[in-house]
Design an enzyme around this catalytic site. Sequence first.
Site, PDB file in Angstrom:
ATOM      1  N   CYS A   1       0.886  -1.292   0.066  1.00  0.00           N
ATOM      2  CA  CYS A   1       0.014   0.148  -0.079  1.00  0.00           C
ATOM      3  C   CYS A   1       0.935   1.106  -0.070  1.00  0.00           C
ATOM      4  O   CYS A   1       1.593   1.655   1.029  1.00  0.00           O
ATOM      5  CB  CYS A   1      -0.857  -0.005   1.172  1.00  0.00           C
TER       6      CYS A   1
ATOM      7  N   CYS B   1      -0.396   4.005   2.294  1.00  0.00           N
ATOM      8  CA  CYS B   1      -0.140   3.791   3.814  1.00  0.00           C
ATOM      9  C   CYS B   1       1.497   3.977   4.050  1.00  0.00           C
ATOM     10  O   CYS B   1       1.687   4.320   5.294  1.00  0.00           O
ATOM     11  CB  CYS B   1      -0.397   2.147   4.257  1.00  0.00           C
ATOM     12  N   ASP B   2       2.276   3.461   3.467  1.00  0.00           N
ATOM     13  CA  ASP B   2       3.594   3.296   3.695  1.00  0.00           C
ATOM     14  C   ASP B   2       4.691   4.174   2.851  1.00  0.00           C
ATOM     15  O   ASP B   2       5.961   4.094   3.240  1.00  0.00           O
ATOM     16  CB  ASP B   2       4.163   1.716   3.502  1.00  0.00           C
TER      17      ASP B   2
END
Length: 305
Positions: A133, A136-137
């Site tokens: 993701c 997200c990261d």
Amino acid sequence: MKEYESLVIGGGPAGITAALYLLRAGVNMGWVEKLAPGGQVLLTEAIDNYPGFPEGIKGYELIDRFAAHLEPFDFDKIRDEVVEIRAEQGKYLVSLSEGQIRSKTLIICTGAKWRKLGIPGENKYSGRGVSYCAVCDGNFFRNQDVACIGGGDTALEESLYLSKLVRKIYLIHRRDAFRGLKVYQDKVFNDPKIEIVFDTVAEEFVGQESLSGVKLKNVKTGRESLLKVDGAFVFVGLDPAGMDYPRGMETDDRGFIITDQEMATSLPGVFAAGDIRSKLCRQVSSAVGDGATAAFNTHVYLEQN
Ligand code: NAP
């Protein structure tokens, strides 16, 4: 035990739309969602092909707008995960991690989850350099070098998102042509931070405490190499986010639920909508259409049964 005429399982665009249509039709319904409403859209930086938003819209903003549409209605929202569904005397018994619900009809909208590559080191470095993701990261890899693996819309779109953050991206694809949309391909080919590595597969993630590289193999020449990167993003497609279904539920060979064009599954009173369905087109707009169709036909089913 709670009992409903209809239970919507899943809170992505398909589930939210199905709930909206059922509530407007006055159906006594409950809604189970394991996290916050939104599903995978929440983890999407920008949606630029949903009609009505010509400038694009952030995934979470679109979901906020969807969810706001449900606010005027009073209904049970259950934060839990469905683990099993059983057929029981013309109804369905739905087991959650805590407790059970009975419902005459179901609309399954649990969507899909990222597929793993299944190569050595993937589990070990997941969360320590290997990610699924970008939203997200991506921030963890600011000004660092990363690999993105895959050739579909997700790999291309997420690489474009990451290129605003990282120093360099190696976009690794197993063939010599991308599957993703031309509009994304054109941008990827013209992005100076993205180096495209065709005809290549990732064979192993390596490192010490955290990831330091990916072992690659060129599928045409057989040549093996070690690519040093700080992070690796895997975008190789989707697996169904399913559950244990009653006997007789038809799925395809990957586990996605087979429906007819009315979103009816092989089980009476059970409908499916969105990415959990066996289909080619996985879009927010098609999930919304599926959700509306499933709810419409659930209402028809309830009137006839
Ligand atoms: P996808 O379309 O299934 O593409 C998966 C990619 O990963 C393919 O290029 C495939 O290679 C590659 N791949 C699969 N298994 C692999 C393996 N074991 N090793 C190496 N490569 C592997 O999946 P997706 O890109 O996640 O997209 C899923 C769905 O969401 C699609 O319907 C897509 O259109 C949709 N989507 C739409 C948008 C948008 O419209 N903005 C954005 C994201 C996703 P091959 O090409 O060789 O098969």
